[in-house]
Design an enzyme around this catalytic site. Structure first.
Site, PDB file in Angstrom:
ATOM      1  N   LEU A 265       0.745  -1.236  -0.086  1.00 52.54           N
ATOM      2  CA  LEU A 265      -0.032   0.097  -0.169  1.00 52.54           C
ATOM      3  C   LEU A 265       0.896   1.447   0.117  1.00 52.54           C
ATOM      4  O   LEU A 265       0.589   2.259  -0.582  1.00 52.54           O
ATOM      5  CB  LEU A 265      -0.956   0.051   1.236  1.00 52.54           C
ATOM      6  CG  LEU A 265      -2.011  -1.201   1.001  1.00 52.54           C
ATOM      7  CD1 LEU A 265      -2.777  -1.202   2.541  1.00 52.54           C
ATOM      8  CD2 LEU A 265      -2.915  -0.912   0.005  1.00 52.54           C
ATOM      9  N   HIS A 266       1.940   1.374   0.715  1.00 54.90           N
ATOM     10  CA  HIS A 266       2.951   2.265   0.827  1.00 54.90           C
ATOM     11  C   HIS A 266       3.557   2.563  -0.642  1.00 54.90           C
ATOM     12  O   HIS A 266       3.458   3.834  -1.219  1.00 54.90           O
ATOM     13  CB  HIS A 266       4.082   2.287   1.852  1.00 54.90           C
ATOM     14  CG  HIS A 266       4.926   3.059   1.712  1.00 54.90           C
ATOM     15  ND1 HIS A 266       5.082   4.497   1.972  1.00 54.90           N
ATOM     16  CD2 HIS A 266       6.391   2.921   1.351  1.00 54.90           C
ATOM     17  CE1 HIS A 266       6.081   5.081   2.224  1.00 54.90           C
ATOM     18  NE2 HIS A 266       6.861   4.375   1.407  1.00 54.90           N
ATOM     19  N   ALA A 267       3.853   1.453  -1.246  1.00 51.58           N
ATOM     20  CA  ALA A 267       4.272   1.703  -2.543  1.00 51.58           C
ATOM     21  C   ALA A 267       3.585   2.245  -3.498  1.00 51.58           C
ATOM     22  O   ALA A 267       3.828   3.136  -4.544  1.00 51.58           O
ATOM     23  CB  ALA A 267       4.821   0.210  -3.043  1.00 51.58           C
TER      24      ALA A 267
END
Length: 104
Positions: free
Chosen positions: A77-79
């Site tokens: 999700l961060h990516a």
């Protein structure tokens, strides 16, 4: 079908997103210095890096089928967030460069 390595996918997406943002900011710096040809070339490279990250993301989405369900991790999700932030910043930097051209 080979197993999906979500960490590897996340790091590839993050890498390309980060590269695209760095190139876009380098383009803005070049525009501020009046080197608009260099700025345009750097923006093209930024778009290519973004597109590479998007390809990795799209490939992961295509792999998300009934037999091999992808469960998003915080890293993944961060990516994705990193990649989409890059798109927003590239878009804004393109507008800023256009303003620099008008002022110059």
């Amino acid at each position: 079908m080979e197993p999906i390595n979500l960490d590897k996918i996340a790091f590839q997406i993050t890498l390309h997103g980060g590269n695209s943002k760095d190139l876009a900011y380098d383009a803005l710096k070049a525009a501020k210095e009046g080197d608009f040809d260099k700025a345009e070339n750097l923006l093209e490279e930024a778009d290519k890096e973004f597109n590479e990250g998007h390809k990795v993301h799209s490939k992961a989405l295509r792999s998300d089928d009934k037999e091999n369900r992808i469960v998003p991790t915080l890293l993944l999700l961060h990516a994705k967030d990193h990649l989409m932030a890059a798109r927003s910043e590239i878009t804004l930097i393109k507008e800023l460069i256009e303003l620099h051209k008008k002022i110059d």
